[in-house]
Design a protein around this motif. Structure first.
Motif, PDB file in Angstrom:
ATOM      1  N   PRO A 454       2.218  38.481  50.381  1.00 35.78           N
ATOM      2  CA  PRO A 454       2.569  39.843  50.627  1.00 35.78           C
ATOM      3  C   PRO A 454       2.999  40.356  49.022  1.00 35.78           C
ATOM      4  CG  PRO A 454       3.910  38.327  51.901  1.00 35.78           C
ATOM      5  CD  PRO A 454       2.750  37.580  51.413  1.00 35.78           C
ATOM      6  N   TRP A 455       3.514  39.286  48.539  1.00 31.60           N
ATOM      7  CA  TRP A 455       4.442  39.640  46.877  1.00 31.60           C
ATOM      8  C   TRP A 455       3.526  39.610  45.744  1.00 31.60           C
ATOM      9  CZ3 TRP A 455       7.791  41.716  49.879  1.00 31.60           C
ATOM     10  CH2 TRP A 455       8.270  41.252  51.022  1.00 31.60           C
ATOM     11  N   LEU A 456       3.440  40.804  45.355  1.00 28.03           N
ATOM     12  CA  LEU A 456       2.415  41.013  44.273  1.00 28.03           C
ATOM     13  C   LEU A 456       3.482  41.335  43.030  1.00 28.03           C
ATOM     14  CD1 LEU A 456      -0.482  41.219  42.948  1.00 28.03           C
ATOM     15  CD2 LEU A 456      -0.602  43.561  43.776  1.00 28.03           C
ATOM     16  N   ILE A 457       3.251  40.393  42.084  1.00 26.37           N
ATOM     17  CA  ILE A 457       4.004  40.630  40.754  1.00 26.37           C
ATOM     18  C   ILE A 457       3.468  40.679  39.595  1.00 26.37           C
ATOM     19  CG2 ILE A 457       5.953  39.536  39.448  1.00 26.37           C
ATOM     20  CD1 ILE A 457       6.619  39.886  42.500  1.00 26.37           C
ATOM     21  N   PHE A 458       3.518  41.613  38.776  1.00 28.73           N
ATOM     22  CA  PHE A 458       2.947  41.780  37.455  1.00 28.73           C
ATOM     23  C   PHE A 458       4.137  41.463  36.508  1.00 28.73           C
ATOM     24  CE2 PHE A 458       2.461  44.412  33.617  1.00 28.73           C
ATOM     25  CZ  PHE A 458       0.987  44.342  33.363  1.00 28.73           C
ATOM     26  N   ALA A 459       3.535  40.985  35.375  1.00 25.85           N
ATOM     27  CA  ALA A 459       4.517  40.462  34.305  1.00 25.85           C
ATOM     28  C   ALA A 459       3.631  40.599  32.838  1.00 25.85           C
ATOM     29  CB  ALA A 459       5.226  39.121  34.340  1.00 25.85           C
ATOM     30  N   GLY A 460       4.620  40.817  31.817  1.00 27.65           N
ATOM     31  CA  GLY A 460       4.053  41.017  30.448  1.00 27.65           C
ATOM     32  C   GLY A 460       5.156  41.042  29.432  1.00 27.65           C
ATOM     33  N   HIS A 461       4.985  40.573  28.321  1.00 25.28           N
ATOM     34  CA  HIS A 461       6.127  40.525  27.274  1.00 25.28           C
ATOM     35  C   HIS A 461       6.732  41.880  26.892  1.00 25.28           C
ATOM     36  CE1 HIS A 461       8.849  38.902  24.455  1.00 25.28           C
ATOM     37  NE2 HIS A 461       8.288  39.734  23.362  1.00 25.28           N
ATOM     38  N   GLN A 492       0.282  51.585  41.311  1.00 24.74           N
ATOM     39  CA  GLN A 492       0.398  51.991  42.415  1.00 24.74           C
ATOM     40  C   GLN A 492      -0.823  52.063  43.494  1.00 24.74           C
ATOM     41  OE1 GLN A 492       3.031  54.154  43.227  1.00 24.74           O
ATOM     42  NE2 GLN A 492       2.623  55.305  44.643  1.00 24.74           N
ATOM     43  N   LYS A 493      -1.820  51.923  42.908  1.00 27.26           N
ATOM     44  CA  LYS A 493      -2.985  51.824  43.855  1.00 27.26           C
ATOM     45  C   LYS A 493      -2.926  50.493  44.364  1.00 27.26           C
ATOM     46  CE  LYS A 493      -8.297  51.630  43.823  1.00 27.26           C
ATOM     47  NZ  LYS A 493      -9.211  51.567  43.009  1.00 27.26           N
ATOM     48  N   TYR A 494      -2.708  49.436  43.745  1.00 32.88           N
ATOM     49  CA  TYR A 494      -2.650  47.797  44.398  1.00 32.88           C
ATOM     50  C   TYR A 494      -1.400  47.771  44.802  1.00 32.88           C
ATOM     51  CZ  TYR A 494      -7.383  47.975  42.739  1.00 32.88           C
ATOM     52  OH  TYR A 494      -8.684  48.335  42.386  1.00 32.88           O
ATOM     53  N   LYS A 495      -0.263  48.680  44.762  1.00 34.18           N
ATOM     54  CA  LYS A 495       1.068  48.366  45.248  1.00 34.18           C
ATOM     55  C   LYS A 495       1.711  47.015  44.906  1.00 34.18           C
ATOM     56  CE  LYS A 495      -0.520  50.853  49.593  1.00 34.18           C
ATOM     57  NZ  LYS A 495      -1.115  50.817  50.623  1.00 34.18           N
ATOM     58  N   VAL A 496       1.962  47.066  43.567  1.00 32.92           N
ATOM     59  CA  VAL A 496       2.676  45.862  43.017  1.00 32.92           C
ATOM     60  C   VAL A 496       3.994  46.105  43.106  1.00 32.92           C
ATOM     61  CG1 VAL A 496       3.395  45.071  40.771  1.00 32.92           C
ATOM     62  CG2 VAL A 496       1.147  45.811  40.943  1.00 32.92           C
ATOM     63  N   ASP A 497       4.866  45.118  43.819  1.00 36.85           N
ATOM     64  CA  ASP A 497       6.153  45.140  44.262  1.00 36.85           C
ATOM     65  C   ASP A 497       6.999  45.450  43.115  1.00 36.85           C
ATOM     66  OD1 ASP A 497       6.114  44.646  47.312  1.00 36.85           O
ATOM     67  OD2 ASP A 497       5.048  42.825  46.598  1.00 36.85           O
ATOM     68  N   ILE A 498       6.975  44.407  42.270  1.00 39.96           N
ATOM     69  CA  ILE A 498       7.765  44.202  40.915  1.00 39.96           C
ATOM     70  C   ILE A 498       7.119  43.907  39.821  1.00 39.96           C
ATOM     71  CG2 ILE A 498       9.890  43.203  39.887  1.00 39.96           C
ATOM     72  CD1 ILE A 498      10.537  42.237  42.882  1.00 39.96           C
ATOM     73  N   ALA A 499       7.589  44.732  38.818  1.00 43.32           N
ATOM     74  CA  ALA A 499       6.698  44.569  37.301  1.00 43.32           C
ATOM     75  C   ALA A 499       8.068  43.852  36.270  1.00 43.32           C
ATOM     76  CB  ALA A 499       6.232  45.562  36.853  1.00 43.32           C
ATOM     77  N   PHE A 500       7.606  42.762  35.571  1.00 46.39           N
ATOM     78  CA  PHE A 500       8.835  42.032  34.793  1.00 46.39           C
ATOM     79  C   PHE A 500       8.353  42.324  33.346  1.00 46.39           C
ATOM     80  CE2 PHE A 500       9.628  39.983  38.870  1.00 46.39           C
ATOM     81  CZ  PHE A 500      10.996  40.352  38.748  1.00 46.39           C
ATOM     82  N   TYR A 501       9.100  42.346  32.378  1.00 49.14           N
ATOM     83  CA  TYR A 501       9.056  42.395  30.839  1.00 49.14           C
ATOM     84  C   TYR A 501      10.073  41.673  30.117  1.00 49.14           C
ATOM     85  CZ  TYR A 501       6.546  46.465  33.235  1.00 49.14           C
ATOM     86  OH  TYR A 501       5.811  47.270  33.890  1.00 49.14           O
ATOM     87  N   GLY A 502       9.648  41.411  29.067  1.00 47.64           N
ATOM     88  CA  GLY A 502      10.596  40.768  28.066  1.00 47.64           C
ATOM     89  C   GLY A 502      10.722  41.445  27.136  1.00 47.64           C
TER      90      GLY A 502
END
Length: 616
Positions: A454-461, A492-502
């Motif tokens: 259920p927890w979908l996370i996106f991340a990039g620098h 939005q379409k795939y309902k990403v819960d949290i997106a992280f960046y550095g």
């Protein structure tokens, strides 16, 4: 950051042949870049001396040891300094030809590993000419020596050279780095040694406690100066990286404790072994159990012996490292999303970094992303033409750490951990709609089974979402140029819960947001159907801090100008806890929870479902 770089592009190009360019001073100099080592002149003083002891290090098998350095210099001054060199022999014959001509000058053509001013912890040095310094050394496959210089960092004069020191087994396998493999039940072990495959065969011996041990072969990589793209990586920053080995441990049982050690079998049948380590394997995807994830970016390295790097370059790095280590029994996997070591072309610093994170990376998967300080270099295939990698152009990051990417020169990948599905972008390559990476991101987001994970996370620098950092804010977009234009409809379409960046060296959390608008008024608890992605900047793990804009946008719920990291705790399929912790004390300063059923994930919200029509 990229905005600053663009303002000074011309200055960088003009100054790129100098060890420390004007642009580098804006970011904060790599400490070794401050030394104009090629201008070294010989000024051996017959009354000066420098002695280091003990001469043999790691006699009990340690990979780290302390050294005492005593020095005498009757002409002592405030700007005298001591450099640590490895290999220890300072000889012009080791210098590569310059423009095809081998010259006897400079006398030294390789930067030291680190350095201290002689007066450090010796307040009476300039009066007495006597000083004692303490250095911590790590096993780096070669001997060491210490050199005393006058003339400061810009005009160094070699005054005295010490005796040689060495580790008892300088080639030993060291600094294991775990990473998830390409399947949930595969763990990879990467380590460094001085053994090429023609001298000893690398492998990992592993198994469940009490069971018969298996042996898995390892692949071996290395590189030379010609593999790198520019200076200092190919010149004063070059140091032989040794050999980097990776072994793949397959068919692991879920949530099971394994022990392992790295080994090398000599051609005569004898063995050399590392210490014994342990890890817990990944849960089965969708397994309903307690799972804890730590995420941060831009940590860098620092020196526990008080060398100049500690105070000048990455002031929060050790605090973050130590806080994660102190909580390691409550952490299952770590994501370091770019700007790893900040070696910036000084190859020796990658050993220093892997030694620093070894207590973490040898115990839990240490997943990394690509940042500008790993990748960027003109005409190297990077999306940006910056010079932040110091000529490394991705080679060190791609070789020293394994990630389950199909092409490690393109550092995007997906990985599963129990209830989590992670999509890790490579922001140093183009992510816009129609590109290869965009197609990967959409496929990664679309492929997750939200009933299991259920927890979908996106991340990039780089900040592809939202940041109110001072420099990003000046353009009014609060993002990397063109950062979210292509991607926000996917989140939005795939309902990403949290997106992280550095990339931005601070902490900031947004509301659930879509197209610049908050879609929820809640601040600390989110429940029911998904409305928008929460964006988090977590680039304050160690490097010098970034300033915020004076105005705080309405979508920015929490900002902190301090060093810290994020911890996610999934209790089950429906409950997630988010915590932001300061590196200084490990306490929680910002948090929220998400409660969401699978039926909530299925619910349609704006731009998240395909248009439908009523059928008659």
């Amino acid at each position: 950051m990229e905005q600053i770089f663009r303002l000074f592009t011309i200055l960088v190009i003009l100054g790129s042949t100098h060890l420390g360019s004007d642009c580098a001073q804006i970011y904060g100099d790599q400490p070794l870049a401050k030394i104009n080592i090629r201008k070294t002149t010989l000024a051996i003083h017959e009354s000066a001396s420098i002695r280091a002891y003990p001469s043999v290090l790691g006699i009990q098998g340690e990979d780290t040891d302390w050294v005492t350095v005593d020095l005498k210099y009757p002409d002592a001054s405030d700007n005298d300094w001591v450099g640590v060199f490895s290999p220890g022999r300072l000889n012009a014959s080791q210098c590569p030809p310059v423009d095809g001509q081998r010259e006897q000058t400079p006398y030294i053509c390789t930067a030291p590993i680190k350095y201290k001013y002689a007066k450090q912890d010796n307040p009476g040095y300039t009066k007495t000419g006597n000083a004692t310094l303490k250095f911590q050394l790590i096993n780096q496959r070669a001997d060491f020596s210490f050199a005393l210089f006058s003339g400061g960092l810009s005009n160094p004069k070699l005054v005295a050279i010490s005796n040689f020191l060495t580790f008892a087994n300088p080639k030993a396998p060291v600094y294991p780095r775990l990473a998830q493999g390409k399947s949930w039940n595969e763990m990879t072990v990467t380590w460094t040694s001085g053994y090429g495959v023609g001298e000893a065969v690398p492998f990992v011996e592993w198994g469940m406690k009490g069971d018969i041990r298996k042996r898995s072969a390892a692949a071996t990589l290395t590189f030379d100066q010609n593999s790198l793209c520019g200076s200092p990586a190919r010149t004063v920053g070059w140091r032989d990286p040794g050999f980097i080995h990776t072994s793949f441990l397959n068919n692991l049982w879920p949530n099971t404790l394994y022990t392992y050690r790295m080994g090398h079998r000599y051609l005569d049948g004898q063995y050399i072994w590392s210490k014994v380590y342990s890890f817990k394997s990944s849960p089965y995807p969708g397994q309903d159990s307690l799972q804890r994830v730590v995420i941060f970016g831009d940590m860098g390295k620092a020196e526990r012996d008080g060398s100049n790097e500690y105070s000048d370059y990455q002031p929060g790095a050790l605090n973050t490292t130590d806080q994660v280590i102190s909580d390691l029994n409550n952490i299952d996997i770590v994501f370091h999303i770019g700007d790893l070591s900040y070696a910036n072309g000084y190859i020796s610093q990658w050993d220093q970094f892997t030694a620093q994170v070894e207590p973490i990376a040898s115990t839990v998967p240490y997943m990394v992303g690509s940042g500008n300080h790993e990748r960027d270099w003109p005409d190297s295939g990077s999306y940006y033409n910056g010079m932040d990698s110091g000529g490394e152009c991705g080679v060190l990051g791609e070789t020293m750490f394994y990630v389950p990417a199909h092409n490690r020169a393109k550092y995007w990948y997906s990985t599963d951990y129990g209830l989590f599905h992670f999509c890790i972008a490579d922001t140093e390559h183009d992510w816009r709609e129609g590109t290869e990476q965009y197609k990967f991101i959409e496929n990664c987001l679309a492929s997750v089974d939200r009933q299991k994970q259920p927890w979908l996370i996106f991340a990039g620098h780089r900040v592809l979402g939202y940041t109110s950092d001072k420099w990003y804010s000046q353009g009014g977009a609060f993002e990397e140029p063109m950062g979210r234009e292509s991607l926000q409809k996917l989140w939005q379409k795939y309902k990403v819960d949290i997106a992280f960046y550095g990339h931005v060296h601070n902490y900031e959390r947004t509301c659930p947001i879509y197209e610049n608008q908050c879609v929820s008024s809640e601040r600390s608890h989110y429940s029911g159907k998904f409305n928008g992605t929460i964006h988090v900047v977590v680039g304050g793990a160690g490097s010098h801090l970034s300033d915020f804009s004076q105005q705080q946008p309405g979508w920015s719920l929490y900002r902190d100008h301090d060093w810290g990291f994020v911890k996610l705790t999934a209790f089950n399929h429906t409950s997630l806890l988010f915590e932001y912790k300061k590196s200084s004390d490990g306490k929680v300063y910002d948090s929220f929870t998400i409660s969401r059923d699978y039926t909530d994930v299925l619910a349609c919200v704006h731009d998240s479902c395909e248009p439908t029509t009523a059928a008659f």
